[in-house]
Design a protein around this motif. Structure first.
Motif, PDB file in Angstrom:
ATOM      1  N   GLU A 142       0.826  -1.210   0.000  1.00 59.97           N
ATOM      2  CA  GLU A 142       0.000   0.000   0.000  1.00 59.97           C
ATOM      3  C   GLU A 142       0.857   1.255   0.000  1.00 59.97           C
ATOM      4  N   ASN A 143       1.891   1.280   0.839  1.00 57.45           N
ATOM      5  CA  ASN A 143       2.759   2.455   0.900  1.00 57.45           C
ATOM      6  C   ASN A 143       3.591   2.596  -0.374  1.00 57.45           C
ATOM      7  N   ALA A 144       4.048   1.480  -0.923  1.00 54.74           N
ATOM      8  CA  ALA A 144       4.810   1.536  -2.169  1.00 54.74           C
ATOM      9  C   ALA A 144       3.943   2.049  -3.313  1.00 54.74           C
ATOM     10  N   PHE A 145       2.677   1.645  -3.332  1.00 52.94           N
ATOM     11  CA  PHE A 145       1.770   2.105  -4.384  1.00 52.94           C
ATOM     12  C   PHE A 145       1.528   3.605  -4.282  1.00 52.94           C
ATOM     13  N   CYS A 146       1.409   4.122  -3.056  1.00 50.66           N
ATOM     14  CA  CYS A 146       1.221   5.564  -2.870  1.00 50.66           C
ATOM     15  C   CYS A 146       2.441   6.343  -3.357  1.00 50.66           C
ATOM     16  N   LEU A 147       3.631   5.854  -3.023  1.00 49.46           N
ATOM     17  CA  LEU A 147       4.854   6.531  -3.474  1.00 49.46           C
ATOM     18  C   LEU A 147       4.996   6.451  -4.991  1.00 49.46           C
ATOM     19  N   TRP A 148       4.638   5.318  -5.567  1.00 50.48           N
ATOM     20  CA  TRP A 148       4.705   5.177  -7.024  1.00 50.48           C
ATOM     21  C   TRP A 148       3.726   6.122  -7.711  1.00 50.48           C
ATOM     22  N   SER A 149       2.534   6.265  -7.146  1.00 52.29           N
ATOM     23  CA  SER A 149       1.552   7.187  -7.711  1.00 52.29           C
ATOM     24  C   SER A 149       2.056   8.623  -7.649  1.00 52.29           C
ATOM     25  N   LEU A 150       2.701   8.969  -6.529  1.00 48.15           N
ATOM     26  CA  LEU A 150       3.243  10.314  -6.405  1.00 48.15           C
ATOM     27  C   LEU A 150       4.381  10.543  -7.387  1.00 48.15           C
ATOM     28  N   TYR A 151       5.256   9.560  -7.554  1.00 46.99           N
ATOM     29  CA  TYR A 151       6.364   9.694  -8.502  1.00 46.99           C
ATOM     30  C   TYR A 151       5.847   9.787  -9.938  1.00 46.99           C
ATOM     31  N   ARG A 152       4.849   8.976 -10.280  1.00 43.61           N
ATOM     32  CA  ARG A 152       4.282   9.019 -11.626  1.00 43.61           C
ATOM     33  C   ARG A 152       3.608  10.363 -11.900  1.00 43.61           C
ATOM     34  N   SER A 153       2.999  10.915 -10.860  1.00 44.75           N
ATOM     35  CA  SER A 153       2.374  12.230 -11.010  1.00 44.75           C
ATOM     36  C   SER A 153       3.421  13.306 -11.254  1.00 44.75           C
ATOM     37  N   VAL A 168       6.394  12.858 -12.638  1.00 40.70           N
ATOM     38  CA  VAL A 168       6.952  12.690 -13.978  1.00 40.70           C
ATOM     39  C   VAL A 168       5.991  13.193 -15.043  1.00 40.70           C
ATOM     40  N   SER A 169       4.709  12.815 -14.925  1.00 36.79           N
ATOM     41  CA  SER A 169       3.743  13.211 -15.941  1.00 36.79           C
ATOM     42  C   SER A 169       3.489  14.702 -15.931  1.00 36.79           C
ATOM     43  N   SER A 170       3.595  15.344 -14.755  1.00 38.28           N
ATOM     44  CA  SER A 170       3.365  16.776 -14.694  1.00 38.28           C
ATOM     45  C   SER A 170       4.523  17.574 -15.255  1.00 38.28           C
ATOM     46  N   SER A 171       5.701  16.925 -15.390  1.00 37.60           N
ATOM     47  CA  SER A 171       6.874  17.636 -15.900  1.00 37.60           C
ATOM     48  C   SER A 171       7.157  17.314 -17.368  1.00 37.60           C
ATOM     49  N   VAL A 172       6.379  16.378 -17.962  1.00 46.95           N
ATOM     50  CA  VAL A 172       6.632  16.014 -19.352  1.00 46.95           C
ATOM     51  C   VAL A 172       5.931  16.953 -20.314  1.00 46.95           C
ATOM     52  N   VAL A 173       4.677  17.219 -20.085  1.00 45.93           N
ATOM     53  CA  VAL A 173       3.891  18.037 -20.995  1.00 45.93           C
ATOM     54  C   VAL A 173       4.150  19.501 -20.697  1.00 45.93           C
ATOM     55  N   VAL A 174       4.681  20.214 -21.661  1.00 40.39           N
ATOM     56  CA  VAL A 174       4.959  21.639 -21.504  1.00 40.39           C
ATOM     57  C   VAL A 174       4.278  22.362 -22.648  1.00 40.39           C
ATOM     58  N   PRO A 175       3.076  22.913 -22.482  1.00 37.92           N
ATOM     59  CA  PRO A 175       2.375  23.579 -23.561  1.00 37.92           C
ATOM     60  C   PRO A 175       3.013  24.917 -23.896  1.00 37.92           C
ATOM     61  N   LEU A 222      -3.083  15.654  -8.889  1.00 41.33           N
ATOM     62  CA  LEU A 222      -1.811  16.303  -9.178  1.00 41.33           C
ATOM     63  C   LEU A 222      -1.438  16.172 -10.644  1.00 41.33           C
ATOM     64  N   ARG A 223      -1.776  15.044 -11.274  1.00 39.22           N
ATOM     65  CA  ARG A 223      -1.478  14.870 -12.690  1.00 39.22           C
ATOM     66  C   ARG A 223      -2.298  15.821 -13.566  1.00 39.22           C
ATOM     67  N   LYS A 266      12.256  12.751  -0.609  1.00 32.80           N
ATOM     68  CA  LYS A 266      13.377  13.678  -0.765  1.00 32.80           C
ATOM     69  C   LYS A 266      13.890  13.671  -2.197  1.00 32.80           C
ATOM     70  N   HIS A 267      13.852  12.498  -2.840  1.00 39.02           N
ATOM     71  CA  HIS A 267      14.301  12.384  -4.226  1.00 39.02           C
ATOM     72  C   HIS A 267      13.299  13.026  -5.191  1.00 39.02           C
ATOM     73  N   ILE A 268      12.001  12.823  -4.929  1.00 44.80           N
ATOM     74  CA  ILE A 268      10.983  13.358  -5.832  1.00 44.80           C
ATOM     75  C   ILE A 268      10.843  14.875  -5.665  1.00 44.80           C
ATOM     76  N   TYR A 269      10.775  15.317  -4.407  1.00 48.38           N
ATOM     77  CA  TYR A 269      10.623  16.749  -4.116  1.00 48.38           C
ATOM     78  C   TYR A 269      11.737  17.158  -3.143  1.00 48.38           C
ATOM     79  N   PRO A 270      12.894  17.523  -3.657  1.00 48.41           N
ATOM     80  CA  PRO A 270      14.031  17.859  -2.785  1.00 48.41           C
ATOM     81  C   PRO A 270      13.779  19.016  -1.833  1.00 48.41           C
ATOM     82  N   LYS A 271      12.879  19.919  -2.195  1.00 40.56           N
ATOM     83  CA  LYS A 271      12.660  21.102  -1.350  1.00 40.56           C
ATOM     84  C   LYS A 271      11.745  20.801  -0.162  1.00 40.56           C
TER      85      LYS A 271
END
Length: 296
Positions: free
Chosen positions: A88-99, A101-108, A139-140, A225-230
């Motif tokens: 369950e915790n791994a799935f939450c972290l994976w969802s956050l990481y995927r969000s 990545v996907s939010s930083s790929v599309v740049v209109p 977030l996505r 810390k890796h996904i959001y260093p700040k």
């Protein structure tokens, strides 16, 4: 909340297969609780109350699971319980990481961004969910400056959940030790421990569960810390504790008292589902401890 002791009573009396099958039901029950809290609280009070309600839901869930651990009949059931929590915790972290990545790929482009911003209805920042998966989905969909606020809210809910899951096994070990050392017969769970080996096994399971939770907690902090260093995990947790410390303490005491009350003989709730006293018609019926009677 009333469903937990009922399921717990079924779990205590079930065989190995049924115990393993009931574990996902407990996690599904917590998800249902979070969904109902979102529907009942968000529209009225906004998102400020959700961390506290999430704290209560996770606290009740973990206290019930910690007491269930002491009655597990086979190590395979314990492994299933631990793996379900880790997944369950791994799935939450994976969802956050995927969000992220996907939010930083599309740049209109500038024109597309301004047109989409004018045509797209604004999303209220005061309506967030206590479900990490739902938050990651939101977030996505967010591509503006509010994405950091949603990500911070996700991190706060996730870290608070990990904190509770780490603290509760320690609390359970202390409570069970005090009950066992004082030889309390009115507690239906501790009174079933016929030898010191039962106590040692219960503490061993709680110790392993605590070790796994500490590792998962540390990994969650490193991944965030890796996904959001700040983001600072320490500052997020301390902010939550400072703003809700009184209610957190009250919820902890209230929940533990409620769980122990349901385990007490005087409550009249027989979690063994045997109700032996109904068959005690003789004068020589002797109360052994918990909900067990002799010479009935």
């Amino acid at each position: 909340a009333a469903l937990y002791p009922i399921l717990g009573g079924v779990f205590f009396q079930a065989n190995i297969v049924v115990q393993a099958c009931l574990i996902p039901v407990f996690f599904g029950l917590r998800s249902w609780f979070e969904y109902k809290c979102d529907a009942a609280i968000t529209n009225t009070f906004g998102s400020d109350k959700l961390p506290l309600m999430s704290f209560f839901g996770v606290l009740l869930h973990e206290i019930c699971l910690s007491t269930m651990i002491t009655s597990i009949k086979h190590p395979l059931v314990f492994v299933t319980l631990v793996l379900a929590d880790v997944f369950e915790n791994a799935f939450c972290l994976w969802s956050l990481y995927r969000s992220k990545v996907s939010s930083s790929v599309v740049v209109p482009t500038e024109n597309e961004s301004s047109t989409a911003h004018r045509n797209k209805p604004k999303k209220s920042l005061t309506k967030r969910s206590s479900s990490v998966y739902s938050l990651a989905k939101d977030l996505r969909e967010v591509k503006d400056e509010s994405a950091d606020g949603t990500a911070l809210f996700i991190a706060a809910i996730l870290l608070q959940r990990e904190m509770v899951e780490t603290i509760v096994p320690m609390q359970a070990a202390v409570v069970m030790t005090l009950l066992y050392a004082s030889e309390v017969k009115s507690n239906s769970m501790v009174s079933q421990w016929t030898s010191r080996d039962d106590y040692i096994q219960a503490m061993m399971y709680l110790g392993i569960d605590l070790g796994v939770e500490v590792i998962v907690f540390a990994c969650s902090i490193l991944v965030l810390k890796h996904i959001y260093p700040k983001f600072s995990a320490w500052r997020i947790l301390m902010g939550l504790v400072r703003s809700n410390k009184t209610m957190m303490f009250s919820y902890t005491i209230m929940t533990w008292l409620g769980v122990l009350l349901l385990q007490n003989t005087l409550s009249g709730l027989d979690l063994s589902l045997k109700f032996e006293w109904l068959n005690c018609n003789g004068e020589n019926a002797t109360w052994v401890g918990g909900f067990d009677w002799d010479h009935c």
